[in-house]
Design a protein around this motif. Structure first.
Motif, PDB file in Angstrom:
ATOM      1  N   ARG A  77      -4.597 -17.043   1.261  1.00  0.00           N
ATOM      2  CA  ARG A  77      -3.690 -16.356   2.170  1.00  0.00           C
ATOM      3  C   ARG A  77      -3.395 -17.212   3.402  1.00  0.00           C
ATOM      4  O   ARG A  77      -4.247 -17.953   3.877  1.00  0.00           O
ATOM      5  CB  ARG A  77      -4.300 -15.034   2.648  1.00  0.00           C
ATOM      6  N   GLU A  85       1.347  -8.372   3.161  1.00  0.00           N
ATOM      7  CA  GLU A  85       0.453  -7.394   2.558  1.00  0.00           C
ATOM      8  C   GLU A  85       0.270  -6.182   3.475  1.00  0.00           C
ATOM      9  O   GLU A  85       0.241  -5.033   3.009  1.00  0.00           O
ATOM     10  CB  GLU A  85      -0.893  -8.031   2.214  1.00  0.00           C
ATOM     11  N   ALA A 188      -5.922  -4.596   4.749  1.00  0.00           N
ATOM     12  CA  ALA A 188      -5.425  -5.822   4.130  1.00  0.00           C
ATOM     13  C   ALA A 188      -6.391  -6.978   4.327  1.00  0.00           C
ATOM     14  O   ALA A 188      -6.784  -7.641   3.354  1.00  0.00           O
ATOM     15  CB  ALA A 188      -4.052  -6.178   4.710  1.00  0.00           C
ATOM     16  N   HIS A 192      -8.302  -8.864   1.245  1.00  0.00           N
ATOM     17  CA  HIS A 192      -7.825 -10.165   0.756  1.00  0.00           C
ATOM     18  C   HIS A 192      -8.756 -11.294   1.180  1.00  0.00           C
ATOM     19  O   HIS A 192      -8.815 -12.333   0.514  1.00  0.00           O
ATOM     20  CB  HIS A 192      -6.366 -10.425   1.131  1.00  0.00           C
TER      21      HIS A 192
END
Length: 337
Positions: A77, A85, A188, A192
């Motif tokens: 990411r 996201e 999020a 992630h």
């Protein structure tokens, strides 16, 4: 259909389908600077979303660190993918609660525009050199109010601006949509970051305490689904919340991530170098304000040197900060002119 009627129809539809707790476009408290003509085909919150996504600060997010500094691989990411996201999670919760999805999306897309290069390491370094706390949520508001658009800012609505400011820290947004973004940001990044840490070999899914997984789920998909569905089912009466059991599991998971990932020496091995890059760049531009880009120099007259230099460095992407540092401090090979 006349364009003006399109916006009016969209505003009327909001009143027909949204909850009384929603923020309605035609009841916005207005923009930072009044006097703009309304869009003929977009609500004010749709217009905020468009202004953010077309901004230079938004484009730079693709080259800003989320957790891992300059990772090798295409699937980690960045601040951009994190932002997207958050926006998707926020829209899902807002839709489930019949709140204003457009406002939630605008707040989510703008919430991290003020993040420094190198993630939170950059925040720490700027706090050190400025002698005052650098908070990325406050910087995000500066970006949309003053720094974007050659100093004119994006002139967003009050609701979007306060959602950006209140996505973290002590200030809680007045709107339900802003409180959704505050929760969605945490949903999020916790989840992630587990995915990225697993990809990096720092932990495996089996390392997550079983008591947490038993509540939230055993996979990335299941954890997000549990948190999103619980937020929709448990919220109401003007409040965004989780059930006590799910809230505790989420808090425990965040604590676990700080212990295993956010403070992990493998994940943070390069942070000391990143902080030194920020400190060196700050000292250089403080001593050489004439080397600032021309569009920042007028700011010196009304903001002062420390704030102007901070704004310039905070806006840099990771790659740009490294390139500028290399050009200023690393000897270059001699070339025939």
């Amino acid at each position: 259909m006349e364009p003006q009627i399109i916006r009016e129809r969209l505003e009327q539809e909001e009143h027909a389908r949204l909850s009384p707790y929603a923020a309605f476009s035609d009841r916005s408290r207005g923009r930072l600077r009044a006097g703009e003509t309304e869009s003929p085909a977009r609500t004010c919150f749709q217009r905020d979303t468009d202004r953010i996504t077309h901004s230079k600060a938004f484009r730079r997010l693709m080259h800003k660190t989320q957790v891992f500094l300059k990772p090798e691989g295409d699937h980690y990411r960045t601040r951009m993918t994190h932002t997207l996201e958050v926006a998707r999670i926020a829209r899902t919760i807002a839709r489930g609660l019949r709140l204003n999805e457009d406002l939630a999306e605008a707040q989510a897309l703008g919430h991290d525009l003020g993040h420094t290069p190198f993630g939170h390491a950059g925040e720490v370094a700027l706090t050190d050199v400025m002698g005052t706390p650098f908070r990325h949520n406050e910087q995000s508001l500066r970006v949309v109010d003053f720094l974007e658009n050659d100093g004119a800012g994006l002139n967003l609505t009050y609701e979007t601006r306060m959602g950006i400011l209140g996505h973290t820290g002590e200030r809680i947004p007045e709107t339900m949509e802003g409180r959704i973004v505050r929760l969605s940001d945490r949903i999020a990044y916790i989840n992630h970051d587990i995915d990225d840490a697993t990809r990096a070999g720092i932990l495996s899914n089996d390392d997550i305490p079983r008591a947490i997984s038993a509540v939230l789920g055993w996979t990335h998909r299941d954890r997000i689904n549990t948190l999103v569905v619980t937020a929709i089912e448990a919220s109401g009466g003007g409040e965004i919340r989780l059930t006590p059991e799910v809230q505790k599991a989420m808090d425990d998971l965040r604590t676990f991530m700080f212990e295993r990932v956010y403070h992990n020496p493998v994940a943070k091995a390069e942070e000391s170098k990143a902080k030194e890059i920020i400190r060196q760049l700050y000292r250089y531009y403080i001593n050489h304000p004439d080397k600032l880009p021309s569009d920042f120099r007028p700011q010196l007259d009304f903001e002062g040197m420390p704030r102007t230099v901070c704004d310039y460095i905070a806006g840099m992407s990771d790659n740009y900060a490294v390139d500028v540092f290399s050009r200023l401090f690393i000897p270059q090979g001699w070339q025939l002119r």
